[in-house]
Structures are given as structure tokens and as C-alpha cells.
Design an enzyme around this catalytic site. Structure first.
Site, PDB file in Angstrom:
ATOM      1  N   SER A  56     -22.519  57.571 -28.002  1.00 49.21           N
ATOM      2  CA  SER A  56     -23.783  56.897 -27.698  1.00 49.21           C
ATOM      3  C   SER A  56     -24.610  56.590 -28.944  1.00 49.21           C
ATOM      4  O   SER A  56     -25.311  55.574 -28.989  1.00 49.21           O
ATOM      5  CB  SER A  56     -24.604  57.725 -26.716  1.00 49.21           C
ATOM      6  OG  SER A  56     -24.887  58.994 -27.252  1.00 49.21           O
ATOM      7  N   CYS A  86     -20.848  57.894 -18.937  1.00 46.14           N
ATOM      8  CA  CYS A  86     -20.865  58.844 -20.049  1.00 46.14           C
ATOM      9  C   CYS A  86     -21.818  58.388 -21.170  1.00 46.14           C
ATOM     10  O   CYS A  86     -23.016  58.471 -20.994  1.00 46.14           O
ATOM     11  CB  CYS A  86     -19.447  59.096 -20.531  1.00 46.14           C
ATOM     12  SG  CYS A  86     -19.294  60.678 -21.352  1.00 46.14           S
ATOM     13  N   ARG A 147     -16.377  65.410 -23.182  1.00 47.79           N
ATOM     14  CA  ARG A 147     -17.606  65.689 -23.959  1.00 47.79           C
ATOM     15  C   ARG A 147     -18.817  65.092 -23.221  1.00 47.79           C
ATOM     16  O   ARG A 147     -19.622  64.351 -23.783  1.00 47.79           O
ATOM     17  CB  ARG A 147     -17.493  65.126 -25.374  1.00 47.79           C
ATOM     18  CG  ARG A 147     -16.467  65.895 -26.212  1.00 47.79           C
ATOM     19  CD  ARG A 147     -16.248  65.296 -27.588  1.00 47.79           C
ATOM     20  NE  ARG A 147     -17.477  65.171 -28.370  1.00 47.79           N
ATOM     21  CZ  ARG A 147     -18.089  66.188 -28.971  1.00 47.79           C
ATOM     22  NH1 ARG A 147     -17.620  67.399 -28.872  1.00 47.79           N
ATOM     23  NH2 ARG A 147     -19.179  65.980 -29.675  1.00 47.79           N
ATOM     24  N   HIS A 186     -15.740  59.485 -16.179  1.00 45.21           N
ATOM     25  CA  HIS A 186     -15.036  58.226 -16.486  1.00 45.21           C
ATOM     26  C   HIS A 186     -14.127  57.793 -15.339  1.00 45.21           C
ATOM     27  O   HIS A 186     -12.924  58.045 -15.405  1.00 45.21           O
ATOM     28  CB  HIS A 186     -14.145  58.434 -17.722  1.00 45.21           C
ATOM     29  CG  HIS A 186     -14.878  58.636 -18.997  1.00 45.21           C
ATOM     30  ND1 HIS A 186     -15.184  57.610 -19.857  1.00 45.21           N
ATOM     31  CD2 HIS A 186     -15.363  59.756 -19.569  1.00 45.21           C
ATOM     32  CE1 HIS A 186     -15.829  58.081 -20.908  1.00 45.21           C
ATOM     33  NE2 HIS A 186     -15.955  59.385 -20.761  1.00 45.21           N
ATOM     34  N   GLU A 188     -13.050  54.953 -14.858  1.00 43.51           N
ATOM     35  CA  GLU A 188     -12.152  53.892 -15.366  1.00 43.51           C
ATOM     36  C   GLU A 188     -10.854  54.483 -15.918  1.00 43.51           C
ATOM     37  O   GLU A 188      -9.913  53.746 -16.181  1.00 43.51           O
ATOM     38  CB  GLU A 188     -12.882  53.045 -16.421  1.00 43.51           C
ATOM     39  CG  GLU A 188     -13.020  53.634 -17.814  1.00 43.51           C
ATOM     40  CD  GLU A 188     -14.102  54.714 -17.928  1.00 43.51           C
ATOM     41  OE1 GLU A 188     -14.681  55.108 -16.901  1.00 43.51           O
ATOM     42  OE2 GLU A 188     -14.340  55.168 -19.067  1.00 43.51           O
TER      43      GLU A 188
END
Ligand code: GLN
Length: 204
Positions: A56, A86, A147, A186, A188
Site C-alpha cells: 500500500s 488487502c 500479510r 484476496h 482473486e
């Protein structure tokens, strides 16, 4: 057909594009500098936007470099559907702390009325998978955490869709605030398109 822009500066954007296409949308990588003439810098052409996982701090810095931060803020604050996974969740949040709870000043969109703690699960369980019951989405979604952050507090207008146990308490890991959707995990990276389909319904 819905057109979704997937922010493609860094992180797991290809997987989101593949999943959105499998769910019947037209998905494209979004990394161009904004068009100053067009509404929302050109982001108005999308029915919705996905902010992927990654790092990020890096994505936030790149958003400023590519001058995408302001157009994305305008989208987020004006009700365009946005889904952040995330690192994408972190970028959406108003308040961000490190794993130690200390406030971070990293760049963010800041439209989601919540505080997020980065890397909240510590080193021992850096990454894990679990099955989640996600309100309105599925009661058995396989969720991959890498994480991952957790939401530590949120305003009443933030609807909590799913929680997991972390540090002895239940922490939100999927939330929705009107047209903003955010998950710590996630979807995806799995074969399950139900969360993306839920987001596409939000974009209709
Ligand atoms: N730990 C990362 C961050 O703080 C997020 C990890 C991820 O997106 N999988 O940005």
C-alpha cells in the site's frame, strides 16, 4: 457489459482482471495518467474500479506520481463503486496504523470511514487461508490472507460483512460502505468468483 478499471501500478492486478472477465465484465488495466479534460480525469468511463493487493505504501506513492490520487478520491467520494482488496482496503481507509498501532502518514484515498491496522496477523501467521461466512456473498468462501490488515474501528455507516479472530478479538475483514467494498483477503487468488460477482452487482 460492465466496464471495470483495475489499478495496475503494482501488485495482483492481472488476477483481478482475469476473475472479473470470468464473471462476465470487461476489465482493463488502469495506469494511464488522468485526462484533465475528462470528468473524473477519464475514470468516468468505468462502471467500477478495483484496487488490488500489493504494497500500500508503494501504490499510494505511485498514485501521487501518476496523478491518479485526486481522480480516485473524487470517484470514491462521489459514489463510484470501488472494491479494494488487502493493500486496496488500506488505501481506501481514512485512518491507517502500523502493526504496532502507531498512526501512519502514508498516502491514501481515505473515503472509507474506518481505521485499519497493517500486517495485523504478525509474523507467525503471516499468510493463511480460512473459510469465511460473508454476509450477502457466500457462507463458505475460501479466503487467502497475505500479510493482511484488519479493520480496528469503523463508523456506524460501515457494514461489517465478515470477521476473523485476531489477537483474541473478532476483527472485520470484509466491509461495505455504500458503494465502497473492501476485503483484507484476496478472492482473486482463488477459483471462486462470488465476491467479484457481488461487486459487479454493486456496479449495475
Ligand atoms: N501488507 C501489505 C500492505 O501493508 C498488504 C499486503 C497485501 O496486499 N497482500 O500494504
Amino acid at each position: 457489459m460492465l466496464s471495470i478499471g483495475v489499478l495496475a501500478l503494482q501488485g495482483a492486478f492481472r488476477e483481478h482482471i482475469n476473475m472479473l472477465e470470468r464473471c462476465g465484465a470487461k476489465a482493463s488495466a488502469l495506469r494511464l495518467p488522468p485526462d484533465p479534460e475528462a470528468p473524473l480525469g477519464g475514470l468516468d468511463r468505468f462502471d467500477g474500479i478495483v484496487l488490488p493487493g500489493g504494497e500500500s505504501t508503494a501504490i499510494g506513492r505511485l498514485l501521487n506520481v501518476w496523478k491518479l490520487m485526486e481522480p480516485l478520491r473524487k470517484c470514491a467520494f462521489s459514489g463510484k463503486p470501488i472494491y479494494g482488496s488487502c493493500a486496496g482496503l488500506i488505501l481506501l481507509c481514512r485512518d491507517i496504523t502500523g502493526p504496532d498501532g502507531q498512526p501512519s502518514d502514508q498516502p491514501r484515498i481515505g473515503a472509507l470511514h474506518a481505521c485499519v491496522r497493517r500486517n495485523a496477523f504478525g509474523r507467525q501467521i503471516d499468510s493463511f487461508e480460512t473459510t469465511l461466512n460473508i454476509k450477502g456473498v457466500a457462507d463458505d468462501l475460501n479466503a487467502v490472507f497475505i500479510r493482511a490488515p484488519v479493520i480496528t474501528s469503523a463508523d456506524p455507516d460501515v457494514q461489517i460483512l465478515a470477521e476473523v479472530e485476531a489477537g483474541g478479538s473478532s476483527c472485520p475483514v470484509a466491509v461495505r460502505q455504500e458503494k465502497l467494498l473492501a476485503t483484507s483477503f484476496h478472492p482473486e487468488l482463488t477459483n471462486d468468483g462470488r465476491l467479484h460477482s457481488y461487486f459487479l452487482e454493486m456496479c449495475r
